[in-house]
Design a protein around this motif. Sequence first.
Motif, PDB file in Angstrom:
ATOM      1  N   PHE A  59       0.832  -1.195   0.000  1.00 39.50           N
ATOM      2  CA  PHE A  59       0.000   0.000   0.000  1.00 39.50           C
ATOM      3  C   PHE A  59       0.873   1.255   0.000  1.00 39.50           C
ATOM      4  O   PHE A  59       0.539   2.263  -0.629  1.00 39.50           O
ATOM      5  N   PHE A  60       2.019   1.193   0.711  1.00 41.64           N
ATOM      6  CA  PHE A  60       2.918   2.339   0.801  1.00 41.64           C
ATOM      7  C   PHE A  60       4.025   2.307  -0.248  1.00 41.64           C
ATOM      8  O   PHE A  60       4.413   3.353  -0.775  1.00 41.64           O
ATOM      9  N   THR A  61       4.542   1.128  -0.562  1.00 40.48           N
ATOM     10  CA  THR A  61       5.667   1.075  -1.503  1.00 40.48           C
ATOM     11  C   THR A  61       5.265   1.512  -2.905  1.00 40.48           C
ATOM     12  O   THR A  61       6.104   1.971  -3.681  1.00 40.48           O
ATOM     13  N   ARG A  62       3.997   1.385  -3.269  1.00 39.33           N
ATOM     14  CA  ARG A  62       3.570   1.864  -4.583  1.00 39.33           C
ATOM     15  C   ARG A  62       3.710   3.386  -4.687  1.00 39.33           C
ATOM     16  O   ARG A  62       3.763   3.942  -5.789  1.00 39.33           O
ATOM     17  N   LEU A  63       3.776   4.057  -3.517  1.00 38.43           N
ATOM     18  CA  LEU A  63       4.060   5.493  -3.483  1.00 38.43           C
ATOM     19  C   LEU A  63       5.552   5.748  -3.341  1.00 38.43           C
ATOM     20  O   LEU A  63       6.133   6.573  -4.057  1.00 38.43           O
TER      21      LEU A  63
END
Length: 351
Positions: free
Chosen positions: A106-110
């Motif tokens: 969820f965060f690494t895609r950012l």
Amino acid sequence: MMHSITGSNLQALLHAVLDTSTTEQLFDRLEIPASTIRPAADQITRLELAQALNMALFQQLLGHVPSGRAYVEDATAAGIRICFDHGAVRTVLRQQASDFPNGEAFFTRLLLPLGYQRNGVYPLPRLHMTGRVYTHLDDPENIAQFFVSELHPEHFSAPFQAVVEEVLSSAVDPLPAAMQQLLTQLASTGTLPFAAASLLLPAMLNCFARHHRLPTQTQYQQLLAESAEMAWIATEGSVFNHATDRVKDVEETAAQQRALGRPIKDLVEVSRNGRVRQTAFRADKVSYQLSDQHGQLTPVVVPGSFYEFISRDSYTDPVSGVSKLDLSFDSGNAQGIFKMTAGDSREASVC
């Protein structure tokens, strides 16, 4: 030589999510890495976008954490700028398929398109979690890192796992497909047109929130009985768990805050190599209306986010012989700091 902040890309980007006075206040409060200040241009770099997101997240956290806001206001009044060391978020690696991005993804895609790379994995066995640190490739010592903690429900009881799924099944992905396409473009080119970046920044900021329904009182207590961390995720979701101020002497800072009567941790956590020292304020309380067993909404007070302090020593890299700041973390330190959101007891306070 650092260019003027006035008229910079970074200033203009922040205006996409913050008003003018808040933006100016942030520039007064924070140390701004010289690498992130460039004159206005048609293209925005991933570094500028990462710094803008970090500054907006720092401001967001101060809005939720009165103790941290008071500390920052004192520092600003004394002419001291905050060195934003890292922010922390929590997530859950679910065992069931879902349209919602699972676990740290969820965060690494950012983070990955913004120029971050994984720089360490820290098992947190007492919490049944894994911590992973992401450091910015373009200016690792000066751009705030991300500490992403992932909880593993399979290490808990079957009833606990069932409640986790009940709570998280309502999660809705806040990131539109068009914004995901912009992240793909950013990952490929390292830049975006200003107009696109100014749309992507608020979309990314919106990801740092709770995206599922609040738990019921019964669900909250069932989670709390086995994991204070999962109970925290149930009410807070993907907001910043804490933001961290890099200070010269964390022991001295702790003593000063304790003398002011602020709710700072009793002990300073020291890494095994002795170079990283951490402490924190205890989490500020937040109140929610949770449904009781009769379906009636009742105010319940639970731990929210908090403000942390860290001191980092430099060391001589054995390969290059160059002096570097120790950007590492320590599993023991992290597990000690996690207690800040456990509350004074393992019971939520019902008003």
